[in-house]
Design an enzyme around this catalytic site. Structure first.
Site, PDB file in Angstrom:
ATOM      1  CB  THR A   7      -0.926   0.022   1.228  1.00 11.44           C
ATOM      2  OG1 THR A   7      -0.137  -0.002   2.417  1.00 11.44           O
ATOM      3  CG2 THR A   7      -1.852  -1.175   1.218  1.00 11.44           C
ATOM      4  CB  SER A   8       1.880   3.457  -2.411  1.00 15.67           C
ATOM      5  OG  SER A   8       2.444   4.725  -2.682  1.00 15.67           O
TER       6      SER A   8
END
Length: 433
Positions: free
Chosen positions: A169-170
């Site tokens: 996840t970014s």
């Protein structure tokens, strides 16, 4: 344990997908296959919050602390630390009301902040304009300010923004683009003209990293407070804690409804590990999704430790760049012994895992625990994955994601059955009565 008896948690997780993006969506597609695969959103857009009355809050939402980019030269708590400051600073103000979530968007609040602290002040001003009282579970009106709920407490209110399935996840939600052309990066390889250094993710206020940090922080803080404002479910039931050390270099996994048969391996890092990610690109000619490697870099890695044929076969299709399980100078590079814990707070189950699970890996281990426990620990059972707990053992992908060998798969150090092993351990722990 009076403190735990008054713990509250929201009755359900809500999507906060606006606050993160998949950092490995190409590999994630392969994780939606057989043996526990899921369909739906490409990110695990859920947030869970536990509130301890008058004392503090813990919020779990999976997003990397990489809003500030790896070119930032200063010490920073990034978006998690900023979210905690937003809530703690407001909670420290006597009679400060909770925020009205959605009063205005983060983009409107932080379009052109001159400094991050200006953003903090704007956020606190938003809080001070709102007057809300929260209804407790029994319909009793309680002060919206956590300090007002326990005026005699000498302790300062603490807001903790913890990690969950953070592996892929970014916070750079606009996607990855090439620095030289401005065009989107090659999705499969995360490169621009064959080079990983030019492919960089963009935050919501790109190119202003401090503003992006403020936006992602506000989204997390807003969601945590939204869950706080909802009618909460009081935690009931027993308190329990189970913990185990395990040799992840040689764990045999049995086939089950949640795991496939296999064995884990001594630690090793793949070639794509050196390619980095769009949140922090690597160097040289390394790329994502490398399942072959190169003779030159094999030679360089072999100067530190040459993997045996058995080690190579165990980690396949990962081409081994660094045989870290056999490098012990000046100390062991990566652990052979890790640990996993399960904490039961009534109808809340916290799984403490020693690494960064991808979104799909997190869903699978939580689903396995939920299936095994059933309603034995409460009908409204909430299972929360608490990542980066105790020992750090790098990343954990699904078996399918591992086959693609992006950064996360190359950094899954115990081989393709790593997730199966941790799932088997978690299921065993919750079966013990």
């Amino acid at each position: 344990m009076d403190l735990l008896r008054i713990t509250k948690q929201s009755p359900e997780c809500r999507q906060v997908a606006a606050g993160m993006n998949s950092d490995a969506s190409h590999a994630h597609k392969f994780g939606r296959g057989s043996n526990g695969g899921y369909v739906g959103s490409d990110v695990s857009g859920s947030s869970s919050s536990v509130y301890v009355c008058g004392r503090g809050m813990i919020s779990w939402f999976p997003v990397h602390c990489t809003s500030m980019n790896n070119t930032n030269p200063f010490v920073t708590g990034d978006n998690k630390g900023a979210a905690a400051q937003l809530i703690e600073r407001a909670a420290a103000k006597p009679q400060t009301a909770l925020p009205t979530v959605g009063a205005h968007t983060a983009e409107q609040a932080y379009t052109h902040p001159t400094t991050f602290w200006q953003s903090i002040l704007e956020y606190l001003q938003k809080w001070s304009r709102t007057s809300i009282r929260r209804q407790g579970p029994a319909g009793v009106s309680t002060p919206s300010n956590p300090r007002a709920a326990n005026q005699g407490a000498a302790d300062m209110f603490v807001a903790a923004f913890a990690q969950s399935s953070v592996g892929d996840t970014s916070p750079n939600v606009l996607g990855a683009y090439c620095l030289d052309t401005g065009e989107p990066c090659d999705m499969a390889k995360s490169t621009c003209g064959g080079r990983n250094e030019l492919c960089v993710g963009r935050g919501p206020a790109w190119p202003d990293d401090t503003a992006s940090t403020a936006i992602i922080a506000q989204r997390q803080a807003d969601k945590a407070m939204e869950l706080w404002q909802q009618r909460s479910v009081e935690v009931t039931g027993a308190i329990d804690y189970r913990h185990v050390y395990v040799n992840m270099s040689d764990t045999k996994v049995l086939a089950s409804p949640w795991t496939r048969e296999g064995v884990t391996c001594p630690p090793a890092m793949g070639f794509s590990f050196a390619a980095g990610t769009t949140d922090g690109p690597g160097a040289f000619d390394f790329t994502q999704a490398d399942t072959t490697g190169s003779p030159f870099w094999r030679l360089v890695g072999g100067l530190l430790s040459t993997p045996s044929a058995e080690q190579v076969a165990c980690h396949a299709p990962k081409p081994i760049l660094l045989n870290t399980g056999y490098i012990n100078t000046p100390y062991a590079w990566q652990p052979h012994i890790t640990e996993l814990s399960v904490i039961r707070l009534g109808n809340i189950v916290l799984i403490g895992v020693p690494g960064e699970f991808t979104s799909m890996a997190g869903r699978r281990i939580k689903s396995a625990v939920r299936d095994v426990v059933g309603e034995a620990w409460g009908k409204q059972l909430k299972v929360v994955l608490s990542g980066l707990s105790n020992t750090y053992s790098s990343y954990i992908t699904t078996y399918e994601e591992y086959q693609v060998q992006r950064y996360e798969g190359a950094s899954t150090i115990y081989g393709p059955h790593t997730l199966d092993a941790y799932t088997q351990i978690a299921v065993t722990l919750v079966k013990v009565h």
